[in-house]
Design a protein around this motif. Structure first.
Motif, PDB file in Angstrom:
ATOM      1  N   ASP A 110       0.835  -1.204   0.000  1.00  0.00           N
ATOM      2  CA  ASP A 110       0.000   0.000   0.000  1.00  0.00           C
ATOM      3  C   ASP A 110       0.869   1.252   0.000  1.00  0.00           C
ATOM      4  O   ASP A 110       0.600   2.200  -0.739  1.00  0.00           O
ATOM      5  CB  ASP A 110      -0.921   0.035   1.229  1.00  0.00           C
ATOM      6  CG  ASP A 110      -1.989  -1.041   1.225  1.00  0.00           C
ATOM      7  OD1 ASP A 110      -2.378  -1.506   0.138  1.00  0.00           O
ATOM      8  OD2 ASP A 110      -2.435  -1.396   2.333  1.00  0.00           O
ATOM      9  N   ILE A 111       1.895   1.247   0.842  1.00  0.00           N
ATOM     10  CA  ILE A 111       2.802   2.403   0.909  1.00  0.00           C
ATOM     11  C   ILE A 111       3.510   2.574  -0.431  1.00  0.00           C
ATOM     12  O   ILE A 111       3.608   3.695  -0.957  1.00  0.00           O
ATOM     13  CB  ILE A 111       3.833   2.239   2.050  1.00  0.00           C
ATOM     14  CG1 ILE A 111       3.145   2.170   3.419  1.00  0.00           C
ATOM     15  CG2 ILE A 111       4.878   3.355   2.009  1.00  0.00           C
ATOM     16  CD1 ILE A 111       2.569   3.463   3.919  1.00  0.00           C
ATOM     17  N   ALA A 112       4.005   1.487  -1.000  1.00  0.00           N
ATOM     18  CA  ALA A 112       4.718   1.564  -2.284  1.00  0.00           C
ATOM     19  C   ALA A 112       3.819   2.152  -3.366  1.00  0.00           C
ATOM     20  O   ALA A 112       4.247   3.027  -4.136  1.00  0.00           O
ATOM     21  CB  ALA A 112       5.211   0.171  -2.688  1.00  0.00           C
ATOM     22  N   ARG A 113       2.568   1.703  -3.413  1.00  0.00           N
ATOM     23  CA  ARG A 113       1.637   2.244  -4.413  1.00  0.00           C
ATOM     24  C   ARG A 113       1.338   3.710  -4.125  1.00  0.00           C
ATOM     25  O   ARG A 113       1.252   4.522  -5.049  1.00  0.00           O
ATOM     26  CB  ARG A 113       0.345   1.409  -4.436  1.00  0.00           C
ATOM     27  CG  ARG A 113       0.519   0.062  -5.130  1.00  0.00           C
ATOM     28  CD  ARG A 113      -0.785  -0.695  -5.272  1.00  0.00           C
ATOM     29  NE  ARG A 113      -1.327  -1.128  -3.983  1.00  0.00           N
ATOM     30  CZ  ARG A 113      -0.934  -2.205  -3.310  1.00  0.00           C
ATOM     31  NH1 ARG A 113       0.029  -2.968  -3.802  1.00  0.00           N
ATOM     32  NH2 ARG A 113      -1.506  -2.523  -2.173  1.00  0.00           N
ATOM     33  N   HIS A 114       1.177   4.051  -2.850  1.00  0.00           N
ATOM     34  CA  HIS A 114       0.857   5.431  -2.484  1.00  0.00           C
ATOM     35  C   HIS A 114       1.945   6.414  -2.931  1.00  0.00           C
ATOM     36  O   HIS A 114       1.637   7.526  -3.345  1.00  0.00           O
ATOM     37  CB  HIS A 114       0.643   5.536  -0.973  1.00  0.00           C
ATOM     38  CG  HIS A 114       0.375   6.925  -0.511  1.00  0.00           C
ATOM     39  ND1 HIS A 114      -0.823   7.563  -0.749  1.00  0.00           N
ATOM     40  CD2 HIS A 114       1.157   7.816   0.147  1.00  0.00           C
ATOM     41  CE1 HIS A 114      -0.764   8.796  -0.247  1.00  0.00           C
ATOM     42  NE2 HIS A 114       0.421   8.966   0.300  1.00  0.00           N
ATOM     43  N   ILE A 115       3.182   5.991  -2.830  1.00  0.00           N
ATOM     44  CA  ILE A 115       4.270   6.899  -3.231  1.00  0.00           C
ATOM     45  C   ILE A 115       4.606   6.774  -4.720  1.00  0.00           C
ATOM     46  O   ILE A 115       5.574   7.374  -5.189  1.00  0.00           O
ATOM     47  CB  ILE A 115       5.532   6.713  -2.359  1.00  0.00           C
ATOM     48  CG1 ILE A 115       6.137   5.315  -2.547  1.00  0.00           C
ATOM     49  CG2 ILE A 115       5.222   6.999  -0.891  1.00  0.00           C
ATOM     50  CD1 ILE A 115       7.498   5.140  -1.891  1.00  0.00           C
ATOM     51  N   GLY A 116       3.807   5.997  -5.451  1.00  0.00           N
ATOM     52  CA  GLY A 116       3.992   5.892  -6.890  1.00  0.00           C
ATOM     53  C   GLY A 116       5.079   4.942  -7.319  1.00  0.00           C
ATOM     54  O   GLY A 116       5.573   5.017  -8.450  1.00  0.00           O
ATOM     55  N   ARG A 117       5.467   4.018  -6.441  1.00  0.00           N
ATOM     56  CA  ARG A 117       6.498   3.041  -6.770  1.00  0.00           C
ATOM     57  C   ARG A 117       6.005   1.638  -6.394  1.00  0.00           C
ATOM     58  O   ARG A 117       6.495   1.040  -5.435  1.00  0.00           O
ATOM     59  CB  ARG A 117       7.784   3.374  -6.030  1.00  0.00           C
ATOM     60  CG  ARG A 117       8.326   4.739  -6.408  1.00  0.00           C
ATOM     61  CD  ARG A 117       9.626   4.987  -5.745  1.00  0.00           C
ATOM     62  NE  ARG A 117      10.059   6.351  -5.960  1.00  0.00           N
ATOM     63  CZ  ARG A 117      11.310   6.706  -5.882  1.00  0.00           C
ATOM     64  NH1 ARG A 117      12.244   5.832  -5.594  1.00  0.00           N
ATOM     65  NH2 ARG A 117      11.644   7.959  -6.070  1.00  0.00           N
ATOM     66  N   PRO A 118       5.042   1.136  -7.144  1.00  0.00           N
ATOM     67  CA  PRO A 118       4.390  -0.117  -6.758  1.00  0.00           C
ATOM     68  C   PRO A 118       5.312  -1.331  -6.679  1.00  0.00           C
ATOM     69  O   PRO A 118       4.984  -2.293  -5.996  1.00  0.00           O
ATOM     70  CB  PRO A 118       3.317  -0.310  -7.842  1.00  0.00           C
ATOM     71  CG  PRO A 118       3.756   0.530  -8.987  1.00  0.00           C
ATOM     72  CD  PRO A 118       4.522   1.674  -8.401  1.00  0.00           C
ATOM     73  N   ASN A 119       6.449  -1.293  -7.340  1.00  0.00           N
ATOM     74  CA  ASN A 119       7.377  -2.419  -7.306  1.00  0.00           C
ATOM     75  C   ASN A 119       8.443  -2.292  -6.223  1.00  0.00           C
ATOM     76  O   ASN A 119       9.324  -3.142  -6.118  1.00  0.00           O
ATOM     77  CB  ASN A 119       8.053  -2.595  -8.670  1.00  0.00           C
ATOM     78  CG  ASN A 119       7.049  -2.931  -9.751  1.00  0.00           C
ATOM     79  OD1 ASN A 119       6.093  -3.659  -9.509  1.00  0.00           O
ATOM     80  ND2 ASN A 119       7.243  -2.382 -10.936  1.00  0.00           N
ATOM     81  N   ALA A 120       8.357  -1.252  -5.404  1.00  0.00           N
ATOM     82  CA  ALA A 120       9.390  -0.980  -4.401  1.00  0.00           C
ATOM     83  C   ALA A 120       9.000  -1.478  -3.012  1.00  0.00           C
ATOM     84  O   ALA A 120       9.371  -0.890  -2.004  1.00  0.00           O
ATOM     85  CB  ALA A 120       9.691   0.520  -4.368  1.00  0.00           C
ATOM     86  N   VAL A 121       8.279  -2.586  -2.943  1.00  0.00           N
ATOM     87  CA  VAL A 121       7.778  -3.083  -1.658  1.00  0.00           C
ATOM     88  C   VAL A 121       8.925  -3.379  -0.692  1.00  0.00           C
ATOM     89  O   VAL A 121       8.878  -2.988   0.475  1.00  0.00           O
ATOM     90  CB  VAL A 121       6.885  -4.325  -1.869  1.00  0.00           C
ATOM     91  CG1 VAL A 121       6.443  -4.920  -0.544  1.00  0.00           C
ATOM     92  CG2 VAL A 121       5.676  -3.960  -2.720  1.00  0.00           C
ATOM     93  N   ARG A 122       9.955  -4.049  -1.159  1.00  0.00           N
ATOM     94  CA  ARG A 122      11.096  -4.360  -0.276  1.00  0.00           C
ATOM     95  C   ARG A 122      11.829  -3.096   0.152  1.00  0.00           C
ATOM     96  O   ARG A 122      12.264  -2.972   1.290  1.00  0.00           O
ATOM     97  CB  ARG A 122      12.060  -5.326  -0.948  1.00  0.00           C
ATOM     98  CG  ARG A 122      11.509  -6.723  -1.022  1.00  0.00           C
ATOM     99  CD  ARG A 122      12.515  -7.657  -1.669  1.00  0.00           C
ATOM    100  NE  ARG A 122      11.926  -8.947  -1.869  1.00  0.00           N
ATOM    101  CZ  ARG A 122      12.469 -10.073  -1.460  1.00  0.00           C
ATOM    102  NH1 ARG A 122      13.631 -10.058  -0.845  1.00  0.00           N
ATOM    103  NH2 ARG A 122      11.864 -11.222  -1.684  1.00  0.00           N
ATOM    104  N   ALA A 123      11.962  -2.148  -0.752  1.00  0.00           N
ATOM    105  CA  ALA A 123      12.615  -0.886  -0.413  1.00  0.00           C
ATOM    106  C   ALA A 123      11.793  -0.117   0.614  1.00  0.00           C
ATOM    107  O   ALA A 123      12.344   0.535   1.500  1.00  0.00           O
ATOM    108  CB  ALA A 123      12.835  -0.047  -1.671  1.00  0.00           C
ATOM    109  N   VAL A 124      10.469  -0.202   0.509  1.00  0.00           N
ATOM    110  CA  VAL A 124       9.598   0.420   1.512  1.00  0.00           C
ATOM    111  C   VAL A 124       9.850  -0.228   2.866  1.00  0.00           C
ATOM    112  O   VAL A 124       9.954   0.457   3.890  1.00  0.00           O
ATOM    113  CB  VAL A 124       8.111   0.317   1.109  1.00  0.00           C
ATOM    114  CG1 VAL A 124       7.198   0.615   2.294  1.00  0.00           C
ATOM    115  CG2 VAL A 124       7.813   1.262  -0.039  1.00  0.00           C
TER     116      VAL A 124
END
Length: 176
Positions: A110-124
């Protein structure tokens, strides 16, 4: 710059507020994951200066939070601004964390999508773990996509206690 600290008793254990001459730099939890193991709050560094009255409005707001009298922290009322030293990506994640309402949870995705980086789940997840000011920046409100508790520097038991303080059960929340 001089590093100063103040220890606070809380219902979840001892907390340590950290500040330098210009910024509120951190909130240390009662337990912290180090080298893969949970360890209790360590003694302050020898060159740090203890200041019993450090950041009184931060302490007051934390006490009100634990008493159930405060749901949001007023960063503008803090004596010193919060030092969000990190990468631009980390700061973006931390800002998103502060938008998760009290008593609600959301996933790393959810956070990754909110910041416009849906593939950055691990980075989140990594940015969440690097949060220098937990509780105030509520990284404990982020859970796995399947609703399970996952990844908290203070340990999953502490994460559960913080969530229980805020809610009776996990409720999904989508950032908008």
């Amino acid at each position: 710059m001089t590093q100063r600290y103040r220890d606070l008793n809380s219902p979840i254990g001892p907390l340590r507020l950290l500040a330098n001459d210009t910024h509120f730099t951190g909130l240390a939890l009662p337990f912290r994951r180090r080298n893969g193991e949970l360890q209790p709050l360590a003694a302050a560094e020898p060159d740090w200066q203890h200041q019993a009255d450090l950041l009184p409005s931060v302490a007051e707001q934390l006490n009100a939070y634990f008493a159930g009298e405060r749901q949001m922290f007023d960063l503008e009322a803090f004596e010193l601004p919060c030092a969000f030293h990190g990468t631009e990506f980390q700061r973006e994640v931390w800002q998103a964390l502060m938008r998760i309402p009290y008593g609600k949870t959301c996933s790393y995705g959810d956070i990754a999508r909110h910041i416009g980086r849906p593939n950055a789940v691990r980075a989140v997840g990594a940015a969440n773990g690097a949060n220098p000011i937990p509780i105030i920046v509520p990284c404990h409100r982020v859970i796995a996509a399947n609703g399970a508790l996952h990844g908290f520097g203070g340990g999953l038991e502490l994460k559960q206690r913080l969530l229980q303080l805020e809610q009776d059960q996990h409720q999904g929340f989508m950032l908008t």
